[in-house]
Design a protein around this motif. Structure first.
Motif, PDB file in Angstrom:
ATOM      1  N   ILE A  76       0.835  -1.204   0.000  1.00  0.00           N
ATOM      2  CA  ILE A  76       0.000   0.000   0.000  1.00  0.00           C
ATOM      3  C   ILE A  76       0.869   1.254   0.000  1.00  0.00           C
ATOM      4  CG2 ILE A  76      -1.681   1.325   1.334  1.00  0.00           C
ATOM      5  CD1 ILE A  76      -2.849  -1.353   2.271  1.00  0.00           C
ATOM      6  N   THR A  77       1.918   1.271   0.825  1.00  0.00           N
ATOM      7  CA  THR A  77       2.773   2.461   0.867  1.00  0.00           C
ATOM      8  C   THR A  77       3.518   2.650  -0.457  1.00  0.00           C
ATOM      9  OG1 THR A  77       4.602   1.250   1.913  1.00  0.00           O
ATOM     10  CG2 THR A  77       3.050   2.360   3.360  1.00  0.00           C
ATOM     11  N   ASN A  78       3.917   1.549  -1.089  1.00  0.00           N
ATOM     12  CA  ASN A  78       4.551   1.667  -2.406  1.00  0.00           C
ATOM     13  C   ASN A  78       3.598   2.350  -3.390  1.00  0.00           C
ATOM     14  OD1 ASN A  78       6.941   0.429  -1.625  1.00  0.00           O
ATOM     15  ND2 ASN A  78       6.361  -1.580  -2.406  1.00  0.00           N
ATOM     16  N   GLY A  79       2.336   1.923  -3.371  1.00  0.00           N
ATOM     17  CA  GLY A  79       1.348   2.520  -4.268  1.00  0.00           C
ATOM     18  C   GLY A  79       1.114   3.986  -3.973  1.00  0.00           C
ATOM     19  N   ARG A  80       1.075   4.341  -2.705  1.00  0.00           N
ATOM     20  CA  ARG A  80       0.885   5.745  -2.338  1.00  0.00           C
ATOM     21  C   ARG A  80       2.052   6.593  -2.838  1.00  0.00           C
ATOM     22  NH1 ARG A  80      -1.351   5.400   3.947  1.00  0.00           N
ATOM     23  NH2 ARG A  80      -3.327   4.363   3.449  1.00  0.00           N
ATOM     24  N   ALA A  81       3.254   6.068  -2.692  1.00  0.00           N
ATOM     25  CA  ALA A  81       4.419   6.819  -3.162  1.00  0.00           C
ATOM     26  C   ALA A  81       4.368   7.021  -4.670  1.00  0.00           C
ATOM     27  CB  ALA A  81       5.697   6.089  -2.759  1.00  0.00           C
ATOM     28  N   GLU A  82       3.980   5.997  -5.397  1.00  0.00           N
ATOM     29  CA  GLU A  82       3.896   6.121  -6.855  1.00  0.00           C
ATOM     30  C   GLU A  82       2.854   7.154  -7.277  1.00  0.00           C
ATOM     31  OE1 GLU A  82       4.584   2.748  -9.563  1.00  0.00           O
ATOM     32  OE2 GLU A  82       4.185   1.502  -7.802  1.00  0.00           O
ATOM     33  N   ARG A  83       1.816   7.305  -6.451  1.00  0.00           N
ATOM     34  CA  ARG A  83       0.781   8.300  -6.761  1.00  0.00           C
ATOM     35  C   ARG A  83       1.090   9.664  -6.157  1.00  0.00           C
ATOM     36  NH1 ARG A  83      -2.173   3.681  -5.371  1.00  0.00           N
ATOM     37  NH2 ARG A  83      -2.612   4.515  -3.283  1.00  0.00           N
ATOM     38  N   GLY A  84       2.208   9.772  -5.443  1.00  0.00           N
ATOM     39  CA  GLY A  84       2.583  11.044  -4.833  1.00  0.00           C
ATOM     40  C   GLY A  84       1.756  11.398  -3.618  1.00  0.00           C
ATOM     41  N   GLU A  85       1.259  10.394  -2.899  1.00  0.00           N
ATOM     42  CA  GLU A  85       0.409  10.617  -1.729  1.00  0.00           C
ATOM     43  C   GLU A  85       1.226  10.454  -0.452  1.00  0.00           C
ATOM     44  OE1 GLU A  85      -3.483   8.645  -3.975  1.00  0.00           O
ATOM     45  OE2 GLU A  85      -2.692   7.723  -2.153  1.00  0.00           O
ATOM     46  N   GLY A  86       1.405  11.516   0.278  1.00  0.00           N
ATOM     47  CA  GLY A  86       2.096  11.437   1.554  1.00  0.00           C
ATOM     48  C   GLY A  86       3.392  12.212   1.567  1.00  0.00           C
ATOM     49  N   ASP A  87       3.777  12.649   2.766  1.00  0.00           N
ATOM     50  CA  ASP A  87       5.002  13.415   2.944  1.00  0.00           C
ATOM     51  C   ASP A  87       6.216  12.525   3.175  1.00  0.00           C
ATOM     52  OD1 ASP A  87       3.658  15.936   2.818  1.00  0.00           O
ATOM     53  OD2 ASP A  87       2.985  15.648   4.885  1.00  0.00           O
ATOM     54  N   ILE A  88       6.081  11.578   4.099  1.00  0.00           N
ATOM     55  CA  ILE A  88       7.186  10.684   4.469  1.00  0.00           C
ATOM     56  C   ILE A  88       6.631   9.263   4.478  1.00  0.00           C
ATOM     57  CG2 ILE A  88       8.984  10.197   6.184  1.00  0.00           C
ATOM     58  CD1 ILE A  88       8.027  13.007   7.424  1.00  0.00           C
ATOM     59  N   LEU A  89       7.303   8.338   3.787  1.00  0.00           N
ATOM     60  CA  LEU A  89       6.788   6.974   3.684  1.00  0.00           C
ATOM     61  C   LEU A  89       7.919   5.958   3.780  1.00  0.00           C
ATOM     62  CD1 LEU A  89       5.353   8.721   1.006  1.00  0.00           C
ATOM     63  CD2 LEU A  89       3.730   6.866   1.410  1.00  0.00           C
ATOM     64  N   LYS A  90       7.593   4.807   4.368  1.00  0.00           N
ATOM     65  CA  LYS A  90       8.474   3.634   4.319  1.00  0.00           C
ATOM     66  C   LYS A  90       8.046   2.826   3.104  1.00  0.00           C
ATOM     67  CE  LYS A  90      11.189   0.242   5.934  1.00  0.00           C
ATOM     68  NZ  LYS A  90      10.899  -0.405   7.242  1.00  0.00           N
ATOM     69  N   VAL A  91       8.973   2.646   2.156  1.00  0.00           N
ATOM     70  CA  VAL A  91       8.665   1.954   0.914  1.00  0.00           C
ATOM     71  C   VAL A  91       9.733   0.901   0.649  1.00  0.00           C
ATOM     72  CG1 VAL A  91       7.499   3.966  -0.081  1.00  0.00           C
ATOM     73  CG2 VAL A  91       9.952   3.609  -0.517  1.00  0.00           C
ATOM     74  N   SER A  92       9.510   0.102  -0.382  1.00  0.00           N
ATOM     75  CA  SER A  92      10.518  -0.846  -0.837  1.00  0.00           C
ATOM     76  C   SER A  92      11.590  -0.111  -1.638  1.00  0.00           C
ATOM     77  CB  SER A  92       9.878  -1.908  -1.736  1.00  0.00           C
ATOM     78  OG  SER A  92       8.898  -2.649  -1.050  1.00  0.00           O
ATOM     79  N   HIS A  93      12.836  -0.535  -1.488  1.00  0.00           N
ATOM     80  CA  HIS A  93      13.876   0.039  -2.333  1.00  0.00           C
ATOM     81  C   HIS A  93      13.564  -0.190  -3.811  1.00  0.00           C
ATOM     82  CE1 HIS A  93      16.581   0.223   1.277  1.00  0.00           C
ATOM     83  NE2 HIS A  93      16.914   1.344   0.670  1.00  0.00           N
ATOM     84  N   ALA A  94      12.862  -1.250  -4.111  1.00  0.00           N
ATOM     85  CA  ALA A  94      12.560  -1.575  -5.500  1.00  0.00           C
ATOM     86  C   ALA A  94      11.659  -0.545  -6.168  1.00  0.00           C
ATOM     87  CB  ALA A  94      11.911  -2.954  -5.587  1.00  0.00           C
ATOM     88  N   VAL A  95      10.918   0.249  -5.395  1.00  0.00           N
ATOM     89  CA  VAL A  95      10.012   1.232  -5.994  1.00  0.00           C
ATOM     90  C   VAL A  95      10.720   2.562  -6.273  1.00  0.00           C
ATOM     91  CG1 VAL A  95       9.061   2.483  -3.989  1.00  0.00           C
ATOM     92  CG2 VAL A  95       7.566   1.881  -5.904  1.00  0.00           C
ATOM     93  N   LEU A  96      11.949   2.718  -5.824  1.00  0.00           N
ATOM     94  CA  LEU A  96      12.640   3.998  -5.962  1.00  0.00           C
ATOM     95  C   LEU A  96      12.721   4.501  -7.409  1.00  0.00           C
ATOM     96  CD1 LEU A  96      15.593   3.687  -3.394  1.00  0.00           C
ATOM     97  CD2 LEU A  96      13.396   4.855  -3.112  1.00  0.00           C
ATOM     98  N   PRO A  97      12.975   3.646  -8.394  1.00  0.00           N
ATOM     99  CA  PRO A  97      13.061   4.192  -9.762  1.00  0.00           C
ATOM    100  C   PRO A  97      11.809   4.926 -10.219  1.00  0.00           C
ATOM    101  CG  PRO A  97      13.969   1.980  -9.690  1.00  0.00           C
ATOM    102  CD  PRO A  97      13.307   2.211  -8.361  1.00  0.00           C
TER     103      PRO A  97
END
Length: 296
Positions: free
Chosen positions: A47-68
């Motif tokens: 869920i946090t990976n998806g939020r990061a991809e959509r630009g939702e949130g200020d600070i998130l714990k995500v997978s390193h794999a989603v960084l690109p």
């Protein structure tokens, strides 16, 4: 989302897993003097990976794999993440004597037996799945058949019950998979460390670039202070950790924290950064992720 300002708390999202609740307990509870106030949300890594991809949130714990996919909008912070040795994802199958998912299918006893089979994974953008794809390219001729995404706590029951042929697991599953009658087919941490010599990059902390350099430094300082406070007084976070890991044995939760909260949590450092760069470079070379020009 409108960039955060000092007038409102920053949104902070991390998983309910013991390592994250242990690390962020002090900051989340306002125990770090001078730290920016935060509104905390707990969510599974997919869920946090998806939020990061959509630009939702200020600070998130995500997978390193989603960084690109997110580094244009978010900066990788040098602390708070999960890297280490001896803590990699596992590929699990049912114990010897079990049958495959399809009626009459042979048991999965070796990596090559995964050819054309069904594997459950904890997220298509997860570091675990990226490591699995790198490993499978070398060890599973012809490739796996179907990949199905499940919340990580559902994967071992799915393997046990024969709904999938194998499962890719993370976190405390390292300590509990035998309770489900499962066996380890591969340790992707051993594969990664043996192949590269680097620690295993798992989870990263990212923060919105639009917050500005000063705010990003404040956030980094707050995370480091929260990590050190957790180490200085580990008992302080017990109730918080337990509240979000209610079904987990306390001993397992302790093992989980000891394994995933380490020197890289306090400071990614050159060694940790090199590990992340190696992972993403190898994956990009195989066309699994877009190239990442820099990690910052």
């Amino acid at each position: 989302m409108t960039p955060s300002t000092p007038d409102r708390p920053l949104s902070l999202t991390y998983s309910p897993c013991p390592n994250d609740t242990f690390v962020f307990h002090a900051w989340a509870h306002g125990l770090i003097p001078g730290a920016p106030p935060v509104d905390v949300d707990h969510a599974d890594i997919d869920i946090t990976n998806g939020r990061a991809e959509r630009g939702e949130g200020d600070i998130l714990k995500v997978s390193h794999a989603v960084l690109p996919w997110v580094l244009e909008e978010y900066a990788l912070l040098p602390c708070g993440g999960a890297l280490g040795r001896g803590c990699g994802p596992l590929v699990l199958t049912r114990d010897a004597g079990g049958t495959g998912q399809a009626a009459g299918a042979p048991a999965v006893r070796a990596a090559a037996d995964l050819t054309g089979r069904t594997v459950a994974v904890p997220g298509e953008r997860s570091t675990a799945y990226l490591l699995f794809r790198l490993w499978a390219a070398e060890h599973v001729p012809g490739g796996v058949g179907n990949v199905t995404v499940l919340p990580f706590h559902e994967i071992m029951p799915a393997v046990r019950d024969g709904r999938v042929d194998a499962g890719l697991v993370i976190h405390e599953a390292r300590f509990t998979y035998r309770d489900y009658g499962l066996r380890r087919l591969a340790d992707l941490g051993e594969y990664w460390e043996g192949t590269t010599g680097h620690p295993i990059p798992l989870g990263a902390i990212i923060a919105r670039r639009s917050l500005g350099a000063d705010r990003l430094r404040q956030i980094t300082d707050a995370i480091r202070a929260s990590v050190h406070r957790a180490w200085d007084d580990p008992a302080a976070s017990h109730a918080y950790v337990r509240a979000h890991a209610q079904e987990m044995d306390p001993a397992v939760a302790g093992q989980h924290i000891a394994l995933y909260v380490n020197e890289f949590t306090a400071d990614l450092g050159p060694e940790g950064l090199a590990a992340v760069r190696e992972l993403l470079t190898r994956a990009a070379d195989q066309g699994l992720v877009p190239p990442v020009p820099q990690l910052s």
